[in-house]
Scaffold this active site. Structure first.
Site, PDB file in Angstrom:
ATOM      1  N   LYS A  84       0.818  -1.211  -0.071  1.00 48.62           N
ATOM      2  CA  LYS A  84       0.030   0.173  -0.075  1.00 48.62           C
ATOM      3  C   LYS A  84       0.902   1.282  -0.021  1.00 48.62           C
ATOM      4  CE  LYS A  84      -0.707  -0.060   5.102  1.00 48.62           C
ATOM      5  NZ  LYS A  84      -0.405   1.160   5.568  1.00 48.62           N
ATOM      6  N   ASP A  85       2.101   0.912   0.271  1.00 54.24           N
ATOM      7  CA  ASP A  85       2.871   2.473   0.098  1.00 54.24           C
ATOM      8  C   ASP A  85       3.553   2.633  -1.213  1.00 54.24           C
ATOM      9  OD1 ASP A  85       2.771   2.554   3.031  1.00 54.24           O
ATOM     10  OD2 ASP A  85       4.561   1.474   3.370  1.00 54.24           O
ATOM     11  N   ARG A 132      -8.219   8.465   4.839  1.00 51.81           N
ATOM     12  CA  ARG A 132      -9.226   7.200   4.099  1.00 51.81           C
ATOM     13  C   ARG A 132      -9.811   6.832   5.515  1.00 51.81           C
ATOM     14  NH1 ARG A 132      -8.859   2.107   5.176  1.00 51.81           N
ATOM     15  NH2 ARG A 132      -6.668   2.193   5.813  1.00 51.81           N
ATOM     16  N   ARG A 133      -9.252   6.612   6.462  1.00 55.09           N
ATOM     17  CA  ARG A 133     -10.172   5.982   7.712  1.00 55.09           C
ATOM     18  C   ARG A 133     -10.871   6.994   8.258  1.00 55.09           C
ATOM     19  NH1 ARG A 133      -4.435   3.198   9.634  1.00 55.09           N
ATOM     20  NH2 ARG A 133      -4.742   0.811   8.737  1.00 55.09           N
ATOM     21  N   ARG A 154       0.563  10.170  14.269  1.00 56.78           N
ATOM     22  CA  ARG A 154       1.833   9.497  13.648  1.00 56.78           C
ATOM     23  C   ARG A 154       2.285   8.510  14.527  1.00 56.78           C
ATOM     24  NH1 ARG A 154       5.391  11.056   9.687  1.00 56.78           N
ATOM     25  NH2 ARG A 154       5.960   9.139   9.918  1.00 56.78           N
ATOM     26  N   ARG A 160       1.287   4.526  18.679  1.00 55.80           N
ATOM     27  CA  ARG A 160       0.152   4.494  18.592  1.00 55.80           C
ATOM     28  C   ARG A 160      -0.921   3.730  19.739  1.00 55.80           C
ATOM     29  NH1 ARG A 160      -0.965   5.261  12.244  1.00 55.80           N
ATOM     30  NH2 ARG A 160       0.745   6.176  11.695  1.00 55.80           N
ATOM     31  N   CYS A 247      -1.281   7.671  -2.185  1.00 59.30           N
ATOM     32  CA  CYS A 247      -1.493   6.547  -1.118  1.00 59.30           C
ATOM     33  C   CYS A 247      -1.825   7.346   0.063  1.00 59.30           C
ATOM     34  CB  CYS A 247      -0.464   5.703  -0.972  1.00 59.30           C
ATOM     35  SG  CYS A 247       1.055   6.242  -0.751  1.00 59.30           S
TER      36      CYS A 247
END
Length: 322
Positions: A84-85, A132-133, A154, A160, A247
């Protein structure tokens, strides 16, 4: 055996705990198919050292460029990326030699008190660095009468999750695949349904990349390729490219294979784009025969993107990626 055949292969990887874990798993697999030892070469990327939000620094390629530069200079023989990166355009001098079997593509939450997403208290603060989330969580909350606040964050997985343990946030959103690869999947308090949050294009899949001129290595790495995963992520990334989105854009996509018993019959591609506040979204899907070629998978993504653009998707993405 000649000296060459037992020489260690150099695998370029980011230094994060997750990158090292997934690269270590690939190294073991490559060692098995080639009979050669594999050594990890740690490379620091711009995305690893920048403290800015990914959406601000563009997202596209920030975790990839340094690895690709090392490949081009011959400092490593191949590199492992989170698919996805990867930017959607492939450099001519590099080849995507393998896309192994995909892990669970879903997003998950790690919440305080083992809460599920729908059980979070009013005003719950949910951390994520992903537009997106944010877009999809806020859209779901609006349509189901939930009151949440998405907070940009981040940092690596440890950082996180610590926000939740320290009480700064009620929950954080992460990728199931990443937690699984570092052995922390048991900390998940809720798996978010694909119907609630579509993952990032390519989420849960890895990309193994090497120089286009190294035919022998391409052939060896190709043994790790999973054709179904490759065709699915190709369609997802084609959708992303056709939306002209990077992305870090608020685009979700998932191609899944629909089986009748053991026989895979069709592929369904779903796409979503939305404003980060969740006020407006465009979500569509298409189902058809499983594409048998790269071009067929690309066409499927482009077709769904065209339908989404016709319904106003471009206006929901903010800055279009250049």
């Amino acid at each position: 055996m000649s000296g060459m055949s037992t020489k260690a292969l150099r695998l370029g990887t980011r230094r994060s705990k997750l990158a090292m874990a997934q690269s270590g798993q690939v190294a073991d697999a490559v060692s098995r198919v080639t009979g050669r030892p594999v050594e990890l070469v740690e490379i620091t990327t711009y995305g690893d050292v920048s403290r800015e939000q990914l959406a601000q620094i563009g997202g596209t390629g920030v975790f990839v460029t340094a690895l690709r530069d090392a490949l081009a200079r011959g400092e490593v023989d191949f590199a492992v990326h989170s698919l996805k990166d990867l930017p959607t355009t492939q450099p001519e001098d590099l080849v995507l030699a393998a896309v192994p079997v995909r892990e669970d593509p879903r997003d998950v939450i790690v919440a305080r008190d083992a809460l599920k997403f729908t059980d979070l208290p009013r005003g719950a603060r949910i951390g994520t660095g992903s537009p997106r989330r944010m877009a999809q969580l806020n859209a779901y909350a609006r349509s189901h009468g939930l009151d949440i606040e998405t907070v940009p964050i981040r940092g690596n997985v440890d950082t996180r999750i610590r926000y939740v343990h320290d009480g700064e946030l009620d929950a954080v959103v992460l990728a199931a695949a990443g937690l699984s690869r570092i052995g922390r999947i048991d900390e998940v308090t809720d798996f978010l349904s694909i119907d609630t949050v579509l993952p990032a294009p390519g989420q849960g899949a890895l990309a193994i990349e090497c120089a286009a001129h190294d035919a022998a290595l391409i052939a060896s790495l190709g043994e790790l390729d999973d054709p179904f995963t490759r065709v699915a992520v190709t369609a997802e990334r084609s959708l992303l490219a056709a939306l002209e989105a990077g992305c870090s854009a608020p685009v979700g996509a998932l191609a899944d294979l629909l089986a009748d018993g053991q026989i895979v019959k069709e592929m369904r591609l779903r796409g979503v784009v939305g404003t980060t506040d969740g006020a407006r979204t465009v979500q569509l899907s298409t189902t058809g025969p499983v594409p048998e070629t790269h071009d067929g998978a690309m066409a499927l993504g482009r077709e769904l993107a065209a339908e989404m653009l016709a319904q106003g998707a471009a206006g929901l993405m903010g800055e279009r990626a250049q």
